[in-house]
Design a protein around this motif. Structure first.
Motif, PDB file in Angstrom:
ATOM      1  N   GLY A  20      -8.787 -14.906   9.891  1.00  0.00           N
ATOM      2  CA  GLY A  20      -7.495 -13.429   9.982  1.00  0.00           C
ATOM      3  C   GLY A  20      -7.704 -11.946  10.398  1.00  0.00           C
ATOM      4  N   SER A  21      -6.438 -11.181  11.132  1.00  0.00           N
ATOM      5  CA  SER A  21      -6.984  -9.693  11.421  1.00  0.00           C
ATOM      6  C   SER A  21      -5.895  -9.332  10.439  1.00  0.00           C
ATOM      7  CB  SER A  21      -6.776 -10.099  12.568  1.00  0.00           C
ATOM      8  OG  SER A  21      -5.843 -10.495  13.604  1.00  0.00           O
ATOM      9  N   GLY A  22      -5.409  -9.540   9.393  1.00  0.00           N
ATOM     10  CA  GLY A  22      -4.561  -8.328   8.671  1.00  0.00           C
ATOM     11  C   GLY A  22      -4.398  -7.813   7.741  1.00  0.00           C
ATOM     12  N   LEU A  23      -3.187  -7.490   7.634  1.00  0.00           N
ATOM     13  CA  LEU A  23      -3.936  -6.366   5.854  1.00  0.00           C
ATOM     14  C   LEU A  23      -4.871  -6.920   4.843  1.00  0.00           C
ATOM     15  CD1 LEU A  23      -3.508  -3.336   4.885  1.00  0.00           C
ATOM     16  CD2 LEU A  23      -1.668  -4.456   3.685  1.00  0.00           C
ATOM     17  N   GLU A  24      -4.977  -8.029   4.276  1.00  0.00           N
ATOM     18  CA  GLU A  24      -5.752  -8.370   3.462  1.00  0.00           C
ATOM     19  C   GLU A  24      -6.864  -8.824   4.361  1.00  0.00           C
ATOM     20  OE1 GLU A  24      -5.258  -9.398   0.872  1.00  0.00           O
ATOM     21  OE2 GLU A  24      -3.123  -9.234  -0.033  1.00  0.00           O
TER      22      GLU A  24
END
Length: 334
Positions: A135-139
């Motif tokens: 994953g590469s999002g905010l979380e």
């Protein structure tokens, strides 16, 4: 301050970003989960639904805290413009007044990552570690920074389906944290040889993105992306491989997340190796910890995390003069 003049304040995400520190939040959560927590102090989340409109509420009264309250979030997924807003309402136990409204969007990311890091700090061996991020999002970004505050990360490898996003993520990790980071073309490549594996991106088709035979012996897994029955993130083989499963909210993780529902349907027994985050912090599962070779932390989030982190942010925002007094007074019922 609210304790003196009874005027509630507003804490913006900008103010929260300014005063927030990972180590402070992680320590506060470890302390909160280490205290006895009566079930009635942290009731399950509730969701009101009418057609395409929903409202979720996460209440909590943290033991030992000055503030208590609830996080509210809601949206009309029909004709209204897309988007979700979050607000955390804090009551002051010392005055019985509403003390603050905290923008909950950034706080939600902070508390999720800080809670994962609080668990990781107890589960993962000390010493340098290679981190795999799916994953590469905010979380994913927040978790990487939270993990770096409790472990020396020697390398970060990230997989995201979009090459530009994973490369940007890796570049930001190297620039901000000084940790060598690279983007790779598959989840399996990212996980290979990793000591810590974070899953923070469900697939679009709700298919598992992590499988047990990818993981090296001794690797610690942190799974945060499957929080309701319809969502999938890890394969049932990951659940079967795990010999210790720590859950932030035990019953919700075991009965209301798609990953665990799928594992149960596959005939995998996991209740005997599942413990709460409070068990981990209080030492109630020390015996199981001592023998665990494949630990996993699985999270759905909870109101206790929201209120503990919001209290920390409110306190620091008041000290820094960043909390905005609101021109309102609530009538007190006597």
């Amino acid at each position: 301050m609210p304790a003196n003049n009874q005027v509630p304040v507003f804490v913006s995400s900008d103010a929260a970003r300014t005063v927030f520190r990972w180590k402070d939040a992680i320590a506060a959560l470890q302390q909160a989960y280490g205290l006895p927590i009566p079930a009635k102090a942290t009731p399950p989340r509730t969701v009101a639904i009418l057609e395409k409109t929903w409202l979720r509420t996460l209440p909590a009264i943290p033991p030992g805290g000055r503030y208590f309250g609830a996080k509210l979030m809601g949206s009309n997924m029909g004709d209204a413009p897309p988007g979700i807003e979050y607000v955390i309402v804090l009551f002051d136990r010392t005055t019985n007044h509403i003390a603050a409204f905290v923008d909950g969007n950034l706080v939600t990311g902070f508390r999720t990552a800080a809670t994962s890091a609080a668990a990781l700090d107890r589960l993962a061996p000390q010493g340098p570690a290679r981190l795999a991020v799916l994953g590469s999002g905010l979380e994913a970004s927040m978790h990487t920074r939270a993990f770096a505050s409790v472990r020396q990360l020697s390398q970060v490898t990230v997989f995201s389906p979009t090459p530009e996003r994973r490369e940007a993520f890796a570049a930001a990790v190297t620039q901000d944290l000084g940790i060598p980071a690279t983007g790779v073309a598959s989840a399996r490549e990212a996980v290979e040889g990793a000591d810590i594996v974070l899953t923070a991106a469900r697939s679009r088709g709700e298919e598992p993105i992590l499988f047990g035979d990818w993981l090296k012996p001794g690797a610690t897994v942190v799974s945060i992306g499957s929080t309701i029955p319809e969502q999938r993130e890890i394969d049932v083989s990951v659940v079967e491989r795990s010999d210790l499963i720590i859950c932030d909210t035990l019953e919700e993780v075991l009965t209301e997340t798609g990953d665990m529902i799928a594992a149960r349907a596959a005939g995998i027994e996991f209740h005997h190796k599942a413990f709460s985050l409070a068990d981990l912090m209080s030492g109630a599962c020390n015996e199981q910890m001592a023998s665990a070779k494949a630990p996993m932390f699985k999270s759905v989030g909870g109101g206790l995390q929201d209120i503990v982190v919001a209290e920390l942010i409110l306190t620091k925002a008041l000290e820094a003069g960043l909390a905005i007094p609101l021109p309102m007074n609530f009538e007190t019922k006597r």
